[in-house]
Write an enzyme that holds these catalytic residues in place. Structure first.
Site, PDB file in Angstrom:
ATOM      1  N   ASN A 281      44.275-113.478  57.974  1.00  0.00           N
ATOM      2  CA  ASN A 281      44.282-112.971  59.345  1.00  0.00           C
ATOM      3  C   ASN A 281      44.114-111.441  59.314  1.00  0.00           C
ATOM      4  O   ASN A 281      44.129-110.849  58.227  1.00  0.00           O
ATOM      5  CB  ASN A 281      45.595-113.403  60.017  1.00  0.00           C
ATOM      6  CG  ASN A 281      46.768-112.645  59.461  1.00  0.00           C
ATOM      7  OD1 ASN A 281      46.808-112.343  58.268  1.00  0.00           O
ATOM      8  ND2 ASN A 281      47.718-112.325  60.293  1.00  0.00           N
ATOM      9  N   PRO A 282      43.998-110.791  60.469  1.00  0.00           N
ATOM     10  CA  PRO A 282      43.645-109.361  60.480  1.00  0.00           C
ATOM     11  C   PRO A 282      44.550-108.428  59.681  1.00  0.00           C
ATOM     12  O   PRO A 282      44.068-107.478  59.067  1.00  0.00           O
ATOM     13  CB  PRO A 282      43.688-109.009  61.965  1.00  0.00           C
ATOM     14  CG  PRO A 282      43.324-110.263  62.637  1.00  0.00           C
ATOM     15  CD  PRO A 282      43.945-111.361  61.829  1.00  0.00           C
ATOM     16  N   CYS A 283      45.816-108.649  59.712  1.00  0.00           N
ATOM     17  CA  CYS A 283      46.658-107.672  58.995  1.00  0.00           C
ATOM     18  C   CYS A 283      47.026-108.132  57.600  1.00  0.00           C
ATOM     19  O   CYS A 283      47.784-107.457  56.892  1.00  0.00           O
ATOM     20  CB  CYS A 283      47.875-107.354  59.841  1.00  0.00           C
ATOM     21  SG  CYS A 283      47.376-106.749  61.467  1.00  0.00           S
ATOM     22  N   GLY A 284      46.494-109.277  57.173  1.00  0.00           N
ATOM     23  CA  GLY A 284      46.584-109.664  55.767  1.00  0.00           C
ATOM     24  C   GLY A 284      47.775-110.516  55.380  1.00  0.00           C
ATOM     25  O   GLY A 284      47.870-110.954  54.231  1.00  0.00           O
ATOM     26  N   GLU A 285      48.696-110.772  56.333  1.00  0.00           N
ATOM     27  CA  GLU A 285      49.919-111.451  55.920  1.00  0.00           C
ATOM     28  C   GLU A 285      49.800-112.967  55.804  1.00  0.00           C
ATOM     29  O   GLU A 285      50.696-113.597  55.255  1.00  0.00           O
ATOM     30  CB  GLU A 285      51.090-111.069  56.839  1.00  0.00           C
ATOM     31  CG  GLU A 285      51.037-111.580  58.278  1.00  0.00           C
ATOM     32  CD  GLU A 285      50.213-110.687  59.203  1.00  0.00           C
ATOM     33  OE1 GLU A 285      49.443-109.854  58.693  1.00  0.00           O
ATOM     34  OE2 GLU A 285      50.335-110.839  60.428  1.00  0.00           O
ATOM     35  N   GLY A 428      53.996-105.007  64.845  1.00  0.00           N
ATOM     36  CA  GLY A 428      53.680-103.785  65.568  1.00  0.00           C
ATOM     37  C   GLY A 428      54.305-103.723  66.954  1.00  0.00           C
ATOM     38  O   GLY A 428      54.934-102.730  67.316  1.00  0.00           O
ATOM     39  N   THR A 429      54.149-104.776  67.738  1.00  0.00           N
ATOM     40  CA  THR A 429      54.673-104.750  69.098  1.00  0.00           C
ATOM     41  C   THR A 429      56.075-105.326  69.192  1.00  0.00           C
ATOM     42  O   THR A 429      56.927-104.788  69.896  1.00  0.00           O
ATOM     43  CB  THR A 429      53.744-105.528  70.052  1.00  0.00           C
ATOM     44  OG1 THR A 429      52.416-105.090  69.830  1.00  0.00           O
ATOM     45  CG2 THR A 429      54.117-105.275  71.493  1.00  0.00           C
TER      46      THR A 429
HETATM   47  N1  UDP Z   1      47.157-109.081  66.224  1.00  0.00           N
HETATM   48  C1  UDP Z   1      46.034-108.948  67.021  1.00  0.00           C
HETATM   49  N2  UDP Z   1      45.862-107.824  67.792  1.00  0.00           N
HETATM   50  C2  UDP Z   1      46.775-106.820  67.797  1.00  0.00           C
HETATM   51  C3  UDP Z   1      47.911-106.931  66.976  1.00  0.00           C
HETATM   52  C4  UDP Z   1      48.083-108.076  66.213  1.00  0.00           C
HETATM   53  O1  UDP Z   1      45.180-109.825  67.022  1.00  0.00           O
HETATM   54  O2  UDP Z   1      46.578-105.818  68.510  1.00  0.00           O
HETATM   55  C5  UDP Z   1      47.365-110.312  65.393  1.00  0.00           C
HETATM   56  C6  UDP Z   1      46.861-110.177  63.998  1.00  0.00           C
HETATM   57  O3  UDP Z   1      46.444-111.432  63.528  1.00  0.00           O
HETATM   58  C7  UDP Z   1      48.085-109.750  63.229  1.00  0.00           C
HETATM   59  C8  UDP Z   1      49.141-110.577  63.914  1.00  0.00           C
HETATM   60  O4  UDP Z   1      48.742-110.591  65.278  1.00  0.00           O
HETATM   61  O5  UDP Z   1      47.962-110.018  61.868  1.00  0.00           O
HETATM   62  C9  UDP Z   1      50.545-110.060  63.792  1.00  0.00           C
HETATM   63  O6  UDP Z   1      50.595-108.682  64.126  1.00  0.00           O
HETATM   64  P1  UDP Z   1      51.936-108.027  64.643  1.00  0.00           P
HETATM   65  O7  UDP Z   1      53.067-108.583  63.843  1.00  0.00           O
HETATM   66  O8  UDP Z   1      51.759-106.551  64.662  1.00  0.00           O
HETATM   67  O9  UDP Z   1      51.996-108.591  66.136  1.00  0.00           O
HETATM   68  P2  UDP Z   1      53.141-108.588  67.242  1.00  0.00           P
HETATM   69  O10 UDP Z   1      53.652-109.990  67.325  1.00  0.00           O
HETATM   70  O11 UDP Z   1      54.190-107.590  66.881  1.00  0.00           O
HETATM   71  O12 UDP Z   1      52.430-108.207  68.506  1.00  0.00           O
END
Ligand code: UDP
Length: 577
Positions: A281-285, A428-429
């Site tokens: 997926n985009p952030c690699g996890e 991130g969010t």
């Molecule tokens: N992701 C996305 N757009 C964004 C941020 C995240 O598509 O702007 C997807 C992406 O696949 C990423 C995953 O959500 O690997 C998890 O990211 P994160 O944990 O930062 O998301 P959150 O649940 O905190 O919004």
């Protein structure tokens, strides 16, 4: 007007201004005039209640009881699911997964079918990853038309543009990950795509899929064949070290590409008989097979520290409840096309992880860059995994193992409900909503300017501020100084133990960033999202040694970021040192 809009948000959870801003603009349900119709707590109840509906299919009449347990978990900010689950639960957009991998085969039909599918995923706020490695190189023959192929990069630009267009009508940026195998003839064009053209492909992270053989060759003066994936013909033989250098130069310049260690990933592939993994997926996890999706959720470690120690029992219980939540998410999620539902439900992969590690460490007085911190992080990951696996095994006994268990898993594998259970997301969010540090990242700064939806907010770490006031060394002058420099490590007005316990990302040597990633990865099923921060003055050689050290440390992928190398950095210091 903005201030007035924020005042309309009923916030019984006492979230930060940044959290309320994000929730107000993207997550809370609104009426026709755009006014919020739910409070921040009701938003979490909506997810909990919707997700708990899955329980009815297993035991009629049980969903209410689970809904209230899930609500308590979420309202306590002990665990939050990935953003799409919060945004979309109980709404007409029913997809709740954060991440998807889609196939890109060497045909127009496949390329445009996945492009169409990705639009539906981005509309729901999910991210998509793809391997472009099977596309024939630029200039290759097209038999049906007699023309020449435009190559992976041309299609990648098309995908990027589509993401841009979808984003304008959507709630968040549909992030993408494009992987190209190191053996692809267009690899150099791929490396240059972002590094030499700032602003290009801004919706994509790039990763080169590398093999152990390539990295060994790069170290020992060997070569790498470039192979046309359509014909299987070898088209060139290049010194592997030269190719690696080109990757390092690009990453040094722009942060892209990262590397994906495909052999390490596939040694841990839980479903080897269903296929080889080529993308994440985009952030690699989360490494995934084509059409698989994964629901992520993260425990907030900061909430599990009591009286100067980790409450292991409560953390374990929360991990078990969270696994049940994520299992239910798979059932209640609505999949916009059948391939996604079929592949997702075959392996039922989930990604339980955690956030707030840096805050936990600081609250215990443990410097992030210390053996103690690395040891504690490993222990947390292993504890979470043990409980997550126990919960997944229990669910397998109650509800059956994931359907591909018999045909896809390795022989003698334990029967679980999920082919993959843990993963560490960037958060991130959701870390912003929970008011803690993201994933396993150190604090970016003690005070910094955060750009949220195009607005600049000055934030000071609340724990640091409270500590400084309690211990009587807080002054306005100190706060102003931190906002300028970011950190306190070299600040003589701060007591030595506090200076040690509050390092920031840039003050921490790359060695410790990587050790932390590796220690956590050892106890995580899928992968770990982590950025190795490098100071602005780091060299290409530093990138190279980080890449090679990461491979040896057996992490699944590596991303470096040299301070200031991207124009639209999300977090910035008011006045970087
Ligand atoms: N992701 C996305 N757009 C964004 C941020 C995240 O598509 O702007 C997807 C992406 O696949 C990423 C995953 O959500 O690997 C998890 O990211 P994160 O944990 O930062 O998301 P959150 O649940 O905190 O919004």
């Amino acid at each position: 007007r903005d201030a007035k809009a924020l005042l309309e948000v009923r916030d019984e959870l006492k979230l930060s201004l940044a959290a309320v801003t994000v929730l107000r603009e993207r997550y809370l349900l609104t009426d026709a005039r755009g006014r919020p119709v739910e409070s921040t707590g009701e938003l979490l109840d909506r997810s909990a209640t919707f997700v708990a509906q899955a329980e009815e299919d297993y035991r009629a009449g049980s969903s209410q009881r689970w809904a209230s347990r899930f609500s308590a978990l979420l309202r306590g900010l002990e665990f939050l699911p990935n953003s799409p689950t919060l945004m979309n639960a109980g709404t007409p957009i029913g997809l709740l997964s954060g991440c998807v991998v889609l196939p890109v085969e060497d045909s127009l039909r496949s390329i445009f079918s996945s492009l169409g599918h990705s639009a539906l995923i981005h509309q729901a706020g999910g991210g998509t990853g793809y391997a472009f490695s099977h596309l024939r190189p630029r200039g290759d023959r097209i038999v049906s038309t007699g023309g020449t192929a435009s190559g992976p990069l041309s299609f990648l630009r098309l995908y990027d543009h589509a993401s841009e267009v979808i984003q304008q009508g959507g709630r968040r940026r549909g992030a993408g990950m494009a992987v190209l195998d190191v053996s692809h003839p267009d690899i150099r064009e791929f490396l240059a795509a972002k590094a030499n053209a700032p602003g290009e492909l801004s919706h994509f992270n790039l990763s080169v899929g590398v093999s152990d053989a390539f990295l060994r060759a790069a170290e020992s003066g060997g070569t790498q064949w470039l192979v046309n994936p359509r014909s299987g013909r070898k088209v060139a033989r290049v010194p592997a070290a030269e190719l690696l250098d080109a990757m390092c130069e690009a990453a040094h310049r722009s942060g892209d590409p990262g590397l994906l260690f495909l052999d390490t990933i596939n040694r841990a592939n839980p479903l080897p008989r269903l296929g080889r993994i080529e993308a994440t997926n985009p952030c690699g996890e989360v490494p995934l097979l084509p059409y698989e999706s994964c629901n992520l959720g993260s425990l907030n470690l900061a909430r599990f520290a009591t009286g100067g120690r980790v409450d292991w029992d409560r953390l374990g219980e929360a991990a078990e409840l969270s696994v049940r939540f994520l299992d239910d998410v798979i059932d209640v999620s609505r999949y916009p096309f059948p391939e996604l539902e079929q592949a997702t439900k075959a392996g039922r992969k989930i990604g339980l992880g955690f956030m707030g590690l840096a805050e936990l460490l600081a609250s215990l007085g443990i410097p992030y860059d210390s053996d103690d911190a690395v040891r504690l992080a490993g222990r947390v990951a292993s504890h979470v995994r043990r409980h997550a696996h126990a919960a997944s095994e229990r669910l397998a006994r109650e509800r059956g193992p994931y359907p591909a268990f018999e045909r896809g898993a390795r022989p003698r594998e334990t029967a679980r409900r999920h082919a993959q259970v843990t993963s560490v997301a960037p958060t991130g969010t959701i870390s912003l909503i929970a008011g803690t540090t993201s994933g396993i990242e150190p604090m970016f700064a003690i005070a910094y300017v955060r750009t949220v939806l195009g607005r600049q907010l000055l934030e000071t770490n609340p724990h640091f501020e409270r500590l400084a006031r309690d211990r009587g060394f807080y002054t306005d002058e100190l706060a102003a100084n931190i906002a300028r420099t970011g950190g306190v490590r070299d600040n003589p007005n701060v007591p030595a133990d506090v200076r040690a316990a509050y390092p920031t990302a840039l003050e921490i040597a790359p060695y410790w960033h990587l050790r932390m990633q590796a220690a956590v990865q050892r106890h995580v099923d899928a992968a770990v999202s982590k950025t190795i921060n490098l100071p602005a003055g780091a060299t290409v050689g530093d990138v190279r040694s980080t890449f090679l050290a990461a491979w040896r440390a057996k992490v699944k992928g590596i991303t470096v970021y040299r301070y200031g190398s991207k124009e639209d950095q999300v977090l910035t210091l008011a006045e970087p040192a």
